[in-house]
Scaffold this active site. Structure first.
Site, mmCIF file in Angstrom:
data_model
loop_
_atom_site.group_PDB
_atom_site.id
_atom_site.type_symbol
_atom_site.label_atom_id
_atom_site.label_comp_id
_atom_site.label_asym_id
_atom_site.label_seq_id
_atom_site.Cartn_x
_atom_site.Cartn_y
_atom_site.Cartn_z
ATOM 1 N N GLU A 108 60.503 33.454 12.746
ATOM 2 C CA GLU A 108 59.530 32.533 12.161
ATOM 3 C C GLU A 108 58.140 33.159 12.077
ATOM 4 O O GLU A 108 57.731 33.920 12.949
ATOM 5 C CB GLU A 108 59.455 31.270 13.030
ATOM 6 C CG GLU A 108 58.409 30.274 12.588
ATOM 7 C CD GLU A 108 58.151 29.181 13.623
ATOM 8 O OE1 GLU A 108 57.452 28.212 13.280
ATOM 9 O OE2 GLU A 108 58.633 29.311 14.768
ATOM 10 N N LYS A 142 58.866 24.133 5.773
ATOM 11 C CA LYS A 142 59.200 23.332 6.950
ATOM 12 C C LYS A 142 58.808 21.869 6.753
ATOM 13 O O LYS A 142 57.685 21.559 6.353
ATOM 14 C CB LYS A 142 58.498 23.913 8.178
ATOM 15 C CG LYS A 142 58.883 23.261 9.490
ATOM 16 C CD LYS A 142 58.203 23.958 10.659
ATOM 17 C CE LYS A 142 58.642 23.393 11.992
ATOM 18 N NZ LYS A 142 57.966 24.062 13.122
ATOM 19 N N CYS A 175 62.067 26.626 13.694
ATOM 20 C CA CYS A 175 61.686 26.228 15.047
ATOM 21 C C CYS A 175 62.426 24.971 15.486
ATOM 22 O O CYS A 175 63.640 24.909 15.442
ATOM 23 C CB CYS A 175 60.165 26.066 15.129
ATOM 24 S SG CYS A 175 59.519 25.899 16.809
#
Length: 418
Positions: A176, A240, A293
């Site tokens: 990430e 995201k 995440c």
């Protein structure tokens, strides 16, 4: 004071009861509270009680049927059942019965999981050769633009560091927010990626994305995943959706920023949220589900409707935790999603734990926390969608409703006796 005491007794009598039925009351109430914690205000379902039943992999298989919220209810009821051993006979006639029933349920869960694992196939997708790179970079380096070339050189060197030639790798995966810059706006970094990849290979990497056209007064910045071709072209991307509160954005962002507050990433204005979860088309591999995440801990929300993906890509930066229990908890929760959805999990973490996990939660290969290196591995095949992947939280909703009905019936009988 007498009024207050009377009110307290009234509330206690309306919400609580003595005897074995209180174990069910506790399970229903705390499961509902945990579910709300995982859904309200974007939700934060970290370390729900049900994860206590996931360390033995056989027990974790029950998640394929009832998910993490079902496991939460069972964990609360089973592990609270010994409390009735301390009851008087006037409160609980058969004080041993809840504990015995809890043991039977626990044995049933373990037996189901052991049988499921014994029958679990172990197959891989033909023609997909993965390489996961774990750089183990410290946070002060990862967010320092001056270290741009140092980071790129490190990534390239590590990606080539393996007994298996890089030319045999079809899909290279980096973690990430891998760069302290906007990758799409750095042609020299893309050129290094082009030199690294063989023809037909792709890089899947986390990166910060600056939306075009750029609004200089209020730029839109996203935490994203890119699929990059061997020629440096960006083939697809995902932004995201579930941002970390106080990590990637602040509630009441502008107001708190005026007071001097910043989120951990120190991005002015915070990161914007993507519009929806979406699958990624990855050349040479099945349709992929990208999760950045802690998006991987949101059961029954991560997989978009439509065509079912063939694998989960989880890129993360657990360096915020340091060497602590946090990365182990995060990895365990990611493994459970693989079981719930019946999909293999491929995980690239900056400081670890990077891994390839099959649809039954078995670790095929991994790198330990706090190390650098690469994983070379085949991509496990997905299995048919388990019950939980098809019906979601319906089983635990039915179980909870039945338990609540039993509590109401019991309480009415107690009141009639009074």
């Amino acid at each position: 004071s007498a009024c207050l005491v009377g009110s307290e007794m009234c509330i206690r009598d309306s919400l609580w009861t003595r005897g074995a039925i209180r174990i069910l009351s506790l399970g229903v109430a705390l499961t509902a509270a945990e579910w709300l914690r995982g859904h309200l205000l974007t939700g934060f379902p970290w370390n729900a009680f049900g994860y206590a039943l996931t360390a033995p992999l056989a027990f974790a298989q029950a998640a394929s049927v009832i998910g993490i919220w079902g496991l939460t209810f069972l964990a609360l009821v089973i592990f609270a059942s010994p409390a009735t051993l301390a009851d008087d006979r006037s409160e609980t006639r058969w004080r041993w019965l809840p504990l015995a029933l809890g043991g039977v349920v626990l044995a049933g869960i373990g037996g189901f999981g052991a049988l499921r694992l014994a029958q679990a196939p172990s197959q891989s997708v033909e023609g997909v050769h993965l390489r996961i790179m774990q750089p183990n970079l410290q946070q002060d380096v990862r967010f320092n633009y001056a270290a741009k070339q140092q980071i790129m050189d490190r990534y390239v060197a590590l990606s080539e560091q393996s007994s298996q030639p890089l030319g045999e790798v079809t899909h290279l995966i980096w973690p990430e927010s891998a760069f302290p810059f906007f990758l799409a706006r750095e042609p020299d970094a893309l050129a290094q990626i082009t030199q690294l990849l063989r023809r037909g290979a792709v890089l899947i990497t986390g990166a910060i994305r600056l939306a075009e056209p750029v609004d200089t007064a209020n730029p839109a910045v996203y935490n994203s995943v890119y699929v990059i071709g061997h020629d440096g072209s960006i083939l697809s991307r995902y932004d995201k959706v579930h941002r970390v509160p106080f990590g990637e954005y602040l509630p009441f962002q502008q107001f708190l920023e005026r007071l001097g507050f910043q989120q951990l990433t120190k991005q002015i204005g915070g990161f914007r949220a993507g519009d929806r979860h979406r699958s990624l088309a990855v050349p040479g591999a099945p349709l992929a589900l990208p999760l950045i995440c802690y998006e991987v801990i949101f059961a029954n929300e991560a997989v978009p409707s439509g065509q079912r993906p063939g694998w989960i890509i989880n890129v993360t930066n657990d360096g915020w935790f340091g060497i602590s229990t946090g990365p182990y908890q995060h990895f365990q929760q990611a493994r459970l999603l693989a079981i719930e959805e019946g999909l293999p999990l491929v995980r690239a973490a900056n400081t670890g734990i990077s891994a390839v996990v099959d649809p039954f939660g078995r670790i095929v290969n991994s790198l330990p926390l706090g190390s650098e290196g690469v994983i070379d591995e085949r991509l496990p095949r997905p299995i048919s969608a388990p019950i939980y992947a098809r019906v979601g939280d319906l089983p635990i909703a039915v179980i909870g409703a039945m338990a609540a009905l039993l509590i109401v019936i019991f309480r009415r009988r107690v009141r009639r006796k009074r």
